[in-house]
Structures are given as structure tokens and as C-alpha cells.
Enzyme design. Structure first.
Site, PDB file in Angstrom:
ATOM      1  N   PRO A 224       0.828  -1.210   0.000  1.00 15.83           N
ATOM      2  CA  PRO A 224       0.000   0.000   0.000  1.00 15.83           C
ATOM      3  C   PRO A 224       0.862   1.260   0.000  1.00 15.83           C
ATOM      4  CG  PRO A 224      -0.182  -1.185   2.103  1.00 15.83           C
ATOM      5  CD  PRO A 224       0.694  -2.007   1.221  1.00 15.83           C
ATOM      6  N   ASP A 225       0.362   2.315  -0.632  1.00 14.70           N
ATOM      7  CA  ASP A 225       1.069   3.592  -0.547  1.00 14.70           C
ATOM      8  C   ASP A 225       0.648   4.285   0.738  1.00 14.70           C
ATOM      9  OD1 ASP A 225      -1.461   4.549  -1.048  1.00 14.70           O
ATOM     10  OD2 ASP A 225      -0.956   5.635  -2.865  1.00 14.70           O
ATOM     11  N   PHE A 226       0.943   5.563   0.867  1.00 16.14           N
ATOM     12  CA  PHE A 226       0.535   6.295   2.065  1.00 16.14           C
ATOM     13  C   PHE A 226      -0.865   6.879   1.924  1.00 16.14           C
ATOM     14  CE2 PHE A 226       4.685   7.688   4.357  1.00 16.14           C
ATOM     15  CZ  PHE A 226       4.714   6.456   4.979  1.00 16.14           C
ATOM     16  N   ARG A 227      -1.064   7.595   0.804  1.00 11.02           N
ATOM     17  CA  ARG A 227      -2.188   8.525   0.799  1.00 11.02           C
ATOM     18  C   ARG A 227      -3.402   8.096  -0.002  1.00 11.02           C
ATOM     19  NH1 ARG A 227       2.478  11.294   1.286  1.00 11.02           N
ATOM     20  NH2 ARG A 227       2.587  12.726   3.058  1.00 11.02           N
TER      21      ARG A 227
ATOM     22  N   ASN B  81      10.925   5.179  -2.268  1.00  8.52           N
ATOM     23  CA  ASN B  81      10.499   3.895  -1.712  1.00  8.52           C
ATOM     24  C   ASN B  81      11.624   3.249  -0.915  1.00  8.52           C
ATOM     25  OD1 ASN B  81       8.140   4.423  -2.914  1.00  8.52           O
ATOM     26  ND2 ASN B  81       8.358   2.929  -4.568  1.00  8.52           N
ATOM     27  N   ILE B  82      11.179   2.495   0.075  1.00 10.59           N
ATOM     28  CA  ILE B  82      12.143   1.829   0.940  1.00 10.59           C
ATOM     29  C   ILE B  82      12.004   0.313   0.804  1.00 10.59           C
ATOM     30  CG2 ILE B  82      12.359   3.717   2.584  1.00 10.59           C
ATOM     31  CD1 ILE B  82      10.176   2.527   4.267  1.00 10.59           C
ATOM     32  N   ASP B  83      11.243  -0.103  -0.193  1.00 14.83           N
ATOM     33  CA  ASP B  83      10.950  -1.533  -0.327  1.00 14.83           C
ATOM     34  C   ASP B  83      12.014  -2.316  -1.087  1.00 14.83           C
ATOM     35  OD1 ASP B  83      10.460  -0.880  -3.046  1.00 14.83           O
ATOM     36  OD2 ASP B  83       8.326  -0.612  -2.678  1.00 14.83           O
TER      37      ASP B  83
ATOM     38  N   HIS C 223      15.124   7.858   0.627  1.00 11.80           N
ATOM     39  CA  HIS C 223      14.659   7.699   2.000  1.00 11.80           C
ATOM     40  C   HIS C 223      15.226   6.445   2.665  1.00 11.80           C
ATOM     41  CE1 HIS C 223      11.035  10.551   1.094  1.00 11.80           C
ATOM     42  NE2 HIS C 223      12.184  11.176   1.166  1.00 11.80           N
TER      43      HIS C 223
ATOM     44  N   CYS D 117      21.910   2.131  15.482  1.00  9.13           N
ATOM     45  CA  CYS D 117      21.224   2.641  16.671  1.00  9.13           C
ATOM     46  C   CYS D 117      20.645   4.019  16.360  1.00  9.13           C
ATOM     47  CB  CYS D 117      22.225   2.734  17.813  1.00  9.13           C
ATOM     48  SG  CYS D 117      21.548   3.556  19.273  1.00  9.13           S
TER      49      CYS D 117
ATOM     50  N   CYS E  83      22.942   6.571  18.910  1.00  9.55           N
ATOM     51  CA  CYS E  83      24.382   6.820  18.758  1.00  9.55           C
ATOM     52  C   CYS E  83      24.895   6.402  17.382  1.00  9.55           C
ATOM     53  CB  CYS E  83      25.176   6.107  19.857  1.00  9.55           C
ATOM     54  SG  CYS E  83      25.308   4.324  19.623  1.00  9.55           S
TER      55      CYS E  83
ATOM     56  N   THR F 133       3.808   9.275  -7.154  1.00  9.46           N
ATOM     57  CA  THR F 133       4.132  10.005  -5.917  1.00  9.46           C
ATOM     58  C   THR F 133       3.191  11.190  -5.751  1.00  9.46           C
ATOM     59  OG1 THR F 133       5.785  11.358  -4.777  1.00  9.46           O
ATOM     60  CG2 THR F 133       5.988  11.236  -7.170  1.00  9.46           C
ATOM     61  N   SER F 134       2.892  11.502  -4.493  1.00  8.36           N
ATOM     62  CA  SER F 134       2.048  12.667  -4.231  1.00  8.36           C
ATOM     63  C   SER F 134       2.898  13.930  -4.115  1.00  8.36           C
ATOM     64  CB  SER F 134       1.257  12.459  -2.937  1.00  8.36           C
ATOM     65  OG  SER F 134       2.157  12.294  -1.865  1.00  8.36           O
TER      66      SER F 134
ATOM     67  N   ARG G 187      -2.222   8.759 -10.510  1.00  8.30           N
ATOM     68  CA  ARG G 187      -3.685   8.727 -10.536  1.00  8.30           C
ATOM     69  C   ARG G 187      -4.259  10.145 -10.598  1.00  8.30           C
ATOM     70  NH1 ARG G 187      -4.668   4.699  -6.527  1.00  8.30           N
ATOM     71  NH2 ARG G 187      -4.685   3.027  -8.046  1.00  8.30           N
TER      72      ARG G 187
HETATM   73  P1  CNA Z   1       2.072   8.729  -1.297  1.00 10.68           P
HETATM   74  O1  CNA Z   1       2.009  10.037  -0.635  1.00 10.68           O
HETATM   75  O2  CNA Z   1       1.251   7.639  -0.738  1.00 10.68           O
HETATM   76  O3  CNA Z   1       1.635   8.970  -2.806  1.00 10.68           O
HETATM   77  C1  CNA Z   1       1.471   7.909  -3.713  1.00 10.68           C
HETATM   78  C2  CNA Z   1       0.930   8.488  -5.004  1.00 10.68           C
HETATM   79  O4  CNA Z   1       0.838   7.449  -5.941  1.00 10.68           O
HETATM   80  C3  CNA Z   1      -0.453   9.087  -4.845  1.00 10.68           C
HETATM   81  O5  CNA Z   1      -0.516  10.283  -5.588  1.00 10.68           O
HETATM   82  C4  CNA Z   1      -1.386   8.027  -5.456  1.00 10.68           C
HETATM   83  O6  CNA Z   1      -2.524   8.588  -6.047  1.00 10.68           O
HETATM   84  C5  CNA Z   1      -0.462   7.439  -6.489  1.00 10.68           C
HETATM   85  N1  CNA Z   1      -0.783   6.047  -6.785  1.00 10.68           N
HETATM   86  C6  CNA Z   1      -0.834   5.009  -5.931  1.00 10.68           C
HETATM   87  N2  CNA Z   1      -1.146   3.874  -6.572  1.00 10.68           N
HETATM   88  C7  CNA Z   1      -1.304   4.225  -7.876  1.00 10.68           C
HETATM   89  C8  CNA Z   1      -1.635   3.497  -9.028  1.00 10.68           C
HETATM   90  N3  CNA Z   1      -1.857   2.195  -9.014  1.00 10.68           N
HETATM   91  N4  CNA Z   1      -1.735   4.175 -10.200  1.00 10.68           N
HETATM   92  C9  CNA Z   1      -1.508   5.510 -10.242  1.00 10.68           C
HETATM   93  N5  CNA Z   1      -1.181   6.238  -9.191  1.00 10.68           N
HETATM   94  C10 CNA Z   1      -1.075   5.608  -8.002  1.00 10.68           C
HETATM   95  O7  CNA Z   1       3.563   8.210  -1.421  1.00 10.68           O
HETATM   96  P2  CNA Z   1       4.868   9.016  -1.831  1.00 10.68           P
HETATM   97  O8  CNA Z   1       5.782   8.049  -2.416  1.00 10.68           O
HETATM   98  O9  CNA Z   1       4.578  10.255  -2.564  1.00 10.68           O
HETATM   99  O10 CNA Z   1       5.374   9.465  -0.391  1.00 10.68           O
HETATM  100  C11 CNA Z   1       6.656   9.262  -0.025  1.00 10.68           C
HETATM  101  C12 CNA Z   1       6.767   8.395   1.206  1.00 10.68           C
HETATM  102  C13 CNA Z   1       5.933   7.170   1.152  1.00 10.68           C
HETATM  103  C14 CNA Z   1       8.153   7.895   1.259  1.00 10.68           C
HETATM  104  O11 CNA Z   1       8.806   8.483   2.310  1.00 10.68           O
HETATM  105  C15 CNA Z   1       8.118   6.397   1.429  1.00 10.68           C
HETATM  106  O12 CNA Z   1       9.048   5.951   2.333  1.00 10.68           O
HETATM  107  C16 CNA Z   1       6.742   6.098   1.848  1.00 10.68           C
HETATM  108  N6  CNA Z   1       6.219   4.799   1.463  1.00 10.68           N
HETATM  109  C17 CNA Z   1       6.973   3.905   0.764  1.00 10.68           C
HETATM  110  C18 CNA Z   1       6.435   2.687   0.407  1.00 10.68           C
HETATM  111  C19 CNA Z   1       7.288   1.727  -0.359  1.00 10.68           C
HETATM  112  O13 CNA Z   1       8.493   1.702  -0.181  1.00 10.68           O
HETATM  113  N7  CNA Z   1       6.678   0.921  -1.244  1.00 10.68           N
HETATM  114  C20 CNA Z   1       5.120   2.373   0.742  1.00 10.68           C
HETATM  115  C21 CNA Z   1       4.379   3.312   1.472  1.00 10.68           C
HETATM  116  C22 CNA Z   1       4.935   4.521   1.820  1.00 10.68           C
END
Ligand code: CNA
Length: 416
Positions: free
Chosen positions: A162-165, A236-238, A255, A263, A266, A327-328, A352
Site C-alpha cells: 500500500p502507498d501512504f495517501r 520507496n524503501i521496499d 529515503h 542505533c 548513537c 508520488t504525491s 492517478r
Molecule cells: P504517497 O504520498 O502515498 O503517494 C502515492 C501516489 O501514488 C499518490 O498520488 C497516489 O494517487 C499514487 N498512486 C498510488 N497507486 C497508484 C496506481 N496504481 N496508479 C496511479 N497512481 C497511483 O507516497 P509518496 O511516495 O509520494 O510518499 C513518499 C513516502 C511514502 C516515502 O517516504 C516512502 O518511504 C513512503 N512509502 C513507501 C512505500 C514503499 O516503499 N513501497 C510504501 C508506502 C509509503
């Protein structure tokens, strides 16, 4: 060398991470050194840093880069979120969210702007800019040979992460699973100090090994295999970019990642595999030097971004195409990178919804959007370029090809 000598040495050097140990005013013996920390963007992008000006006539190079760099550094120093209220009313921790090398007076003003939300779905029509087809044409004409990709959590949702937002499925909509008081707390170092299990629950989901790279990752790899990829900057950190075969030198994990651990107090390194075993079994790994909690080297708010991130000052001015995916653009300083390519350089947003500078109207002349499902867009792009078979083959060779249904859907929508 003993542990204590090592740690003292790092402190002495003003090592980037040591800033967390002291209050902002007295922390840096080298206040002028450029240091960038991660923060949730609250700048109003519509009024935020504009694109760099086109270079003055003359050889493209030093002067241009210098300008871009200093402009970026200045812009970034103004971005902050101290005092920003979280949705649940918690002020985001000022110490951890503000730029660490700034004094508290600087940090107290000006008042932060509210976070910019993703654009209203209908505000910008992807078709109005030509989107995929225009950029695919440029690629076919050989006009893009230094492509920079900027990626976020949206490129991994097709891998089941899952993403964040994203409302409903995003991690921020499922806070109860992580027992968080407010969403950003998961990456807040003070909160981690008190309640490491919240981040560890997320870490258990994201630790490399549970998920596989998808078509989008392989599309990026195929840019590399064609010699077109200058660099991927991912939030992404995955670890999926690495897992699909994008080489280290083409990848900036801005990130951090789970490859190393240390740690959180320290910074003494800790064996990453031992940390993983502890975290996966619900234990808290602790530092053998100071007994602080160990965490994977994922960048938290207020922590420094990895040194490699600074490659951006060379890469972005060199880019001849910027692809922004999934990314958002809400996290700084990463989000502002997209404003540091030359104004004439095409930027393609695959997402999206419109985000960041793509919320502006009118758009920059060289901006292109393709809004919709990212996997679908990338598959159509690959089809337009005639790369589909190769990408499928690459995926098959690594056991990641999941079958034809998405492919046929992509081709159908492309023909449409
Ligand atoms: P975010 O803020 O959740 O944004 C994700 C963006 O991608 C949004 O605009 C969504 O609408 C869009 N989106 C998601 N799925 C789709 C799709 N299938 N098709 C089109 N658009 C899509 O995440 P960001 O990456 O902008 O925020 C950065 C944070 C999220 C980083 O610091 C990460 O560490 C952190 N994060 C990482 C992971 C990972 O490593 N996979 C997962 C969740 C959060």
C-alpha cells in the site's frame, strides 16, 4: 578502534546524523555545510519554488548547475513544517521536522502553508497534453538519452504494497493497524524512541523478501538496458528497484532502505540481518553500545538524506526527460527536485491524480500528464515503444511475469 572511539570520531566530524543528539542551535560545528533532511511538504506548491530559469547563452554547464543548486538550496531552506497540525491535532514535532541547522527563531517563521492536497480529479485532462503518446514519440526520435525517473509508493502498489495517501487502501487510512496517533508519527524519530513497534509493524510489511517487483520496475530497468536511464530517484524503501535488477549506480534510494541498520541514538552500526530477525519476531533490537533502539537505516523526518541524494545537483540539470511516477510529491526535499530540470525539458507525470507543479494552470509547455492507473499507463507506454515483449521476457527470466491479463488490457486500451 573501539566502538566508543568510532562514535566520538563521528561526533567530532560533525557527522551528518549527530545533529539529532543536540538542540538545533548548538548542533552543527559547520553551519554552512549543505544538509538536507526529510520533511513533510507543507509549502504551497502553487506559490512554491518555480522552475529554474533557462541558462544564459553560453556553454551549458557550470554556471547553470551552480544557479540551479543554489536556487534549490535556498528554496529548501525555506521549507518546513514545524507547527503544522496533523489531522488529529498533534503539532508535528518541531525538533524533528524542522531543518536541523536552523535556529529556533528562523524556524518559527514564516508560518507554514497548509499541505497541498492532490488535485481535483477533473482539473487537468491527461489528453489535453498528449501524455504518453507525445513522450513516446520523443523517445522514438532518440531525443531522450538522459532520463531521470522520480518514483514514489505508487509504483509498488501493483506489487501489493500500500502507498501512504490513497484513500481506503493507503497506510494513512489504516492507522489502527499500526497504533499511530497521527500518520506521520510512523517516521517521527521521537515517536519511534517511545514506541518503536509502530514503525516495526510497518517494517515487517516492507522488509525485502515479501514482495516482488512489477512491470513498472521492469520498465525502468528497460530504460537502463537501452542506455537511456541517467538515474532513478525513489522515495520507496521496499528495495524493489534493486530487486528487479536496476544497478546500484543508477539508483538513489532517497529515503534509505533496510540493507543496513544502526542505533537511532548513537548511530553505531548493527548487523542488518540480526535487526531483521528481531523485528520480524516482534522483538526490539538494541544497541550493544548505548542500549538505544536499533532501526533499519530508513530516513525519518528530520534525519539526513543519504549522501548519494546529492547526485541530483549533477543529474537534474543534465536530464533531457523527467518521468515522475506514483508520488504525491508531499515529502521534502525530494518533492522539489522535479522543479530543477531546465524549463524546456519534458516532464511526464504518470499518476492517478495531478500533483505538485502539475496542479498549476497553465502547465509548463513541456509538461505532459497521463492520469490513471500507473500499471496500465506504463504498459501502454511500453506498447507504444514496442518494448512489451522485452519487458515480459525480463520479468519471466526473474520469475516475475504474472501472465497476460494485464498485458491484453493494456494493448486494448492503447488501441482505443
Ligand atoms: P504517497 O504520498 O502515498 O503517494 C502515492 C501516489 O501514488 C499518490 O498520488 C497516489 O494517487 C499514487 N498512486 C498510488 N497507486 C497508484 C496506481 N496504481 N496508479 C496511479 N497512481 C497511483 O507516497 P509518496 O511516495 O509520494 O510518499 C513518499 C513516502 C511514502 C516515502 O517516504 C516512502 O518511504 C513512503 N512509502 C513507501 C512505500 C514503499 O516503499 N513501497 C510504501 C508506502 C509509503
Amino acid at each position: 578502534m573501539t566502538f566508543s572511539t568510532k562514535v566520538k570520531e563521528r561526533r567530532h566530524k560533525g557527522g551528518s546524523k549527530m545533529s539529532r543528539l543536540r538542540p538545533a542551535v548548538e548542533q552543527s560545528p559547520h553551519p554552512a555545510a549543505p544538509r538536507l533532511t526529510r520533511s513533510a511538504a507543507s509549502q504551497a506548491r502553487l506559490g512554491g519554488p518555480g522552475p529554474p530559469k533557462e541558462p544564459a547563452p553560453g556553454p551549458y554547464g557550470k554556471q547553470r548547475r551552480k544557479h540551479t543548486d543554489s536556487a534549490l538550496a535556498q528554496d529548501l531552506s525555506q521549507m518546513r513544517v514545524s507547527g503544522q497540525e496533523s489531522p488529529l491535532g498533534h503539532a508535528l514535532d518541531g525538533v524533528n521536522m524542522r531543518h536541523p541547522s536552523r535556529s529556533s527563531t528562523q524556524n518559527d517563521q514564516p508560518a507554514p502553508s497548509p499541505p497541498v492536497k492532490e488535485g481535483p480529479r477533473a482539473r487537468v485532462k491527461s489528453s489535453s497534453r498528449g501524455g504518453l503518446a507525445s513522450v513516446a514519440r520523443l523517445l522514438k526520435l532518440g531525443r531522450c538519452k538522459n532520463i531521470v525517473v522520480v518514483a514514489g509508493a505508487g509504483i509498488s502498489t501493483a506489487s501489493g504494497i500500500p502507498d501512504f495517501r490513497t484513500p481506503g487502501t493507503g497506510l494513512y487510512s489504516n492507522l489502527e493497524r499500526y497504533d499511530l496517533p497521527y500518520p506521520e508519527a510512523v517516521f517521527n524519530i521521537d515517536y519511534f524512541s517511545e514506541c518503536p513497534q509502530a514503525f516495526f509493524s510497518l517494517a515487517r510489511e516492507l522488509y525485502p523478501g515479501r514482495h516482488r517487483p512489477n512491470y513498472i520496475h521492469y520498465f525502468i530497468r528497460s530504460l537502463h538496458l537501452r542506455g537511456l536511464l541517467l538515474r532513478v530517484y525513489t522515495q520507496n524503501i521496499d528495495g524493489l528497484e534493486k530487486m528487479c535488477g536496476i544497478p546500484e549506480d543508477k539508483l538513489v534510494e532517497a529515503h534509505g532502505n533496510f540493507t543496513t541498520a544502526s542505533c537511532h541514538l548513537c548511530y553505531t552500526p548493527y548487523p542488518a540481518e540480526d535487526a531483521k530477525v528481531a523485528i520480524m519476531s516482534g522483538d526490539v533490537p538494541t544497541c550493544s553500545f548505548c542500549a538505544g533502539t536499533v532501526k533499519p537505516d530508513v530516513v525519518f523526518f528530520g534525519e539526513d538524506l543519504p549522501q548519494k541524494y546529492f547526485l541530483h545537483s549533477e543529474d537534474f540539470p543534465k536530464a533531457d526527460l523527467l518521468i515522475i511516477m506514483g508520488t504525491s510529491l508531499q515529502i521534502e526535499p525530494f518533492a522539489s527536485l522535479v522543479n530543477t530540470v531546465r524549463a524546456s525539458v519534458p516532464r511526464l507525470l504518470l499518476n492517478r491524480h495531478a500533483v505538485g507543479p502539475f496542479l498549476k494552470t497553465p502547465l509548463r509547455r513541456a509538461d505532459h500528464l497521463e492520469l490513471g492507473d500507473l500499471l496500465d499507463s506504463v504498459q501502454r507506454m511500453a506498447h507504444l515503444l514496442g518494448w512489451s515483449a522485452e519487458i515480459e521476457e525480463l520479468m519471466r527470466s526473474q520469475g516475475d511475469w504474472v501472465g497476460p491479463p494485464t498485458q491484453s488490457r493494456a494493448i486494448v486500451s492503447c488501441v482505443d
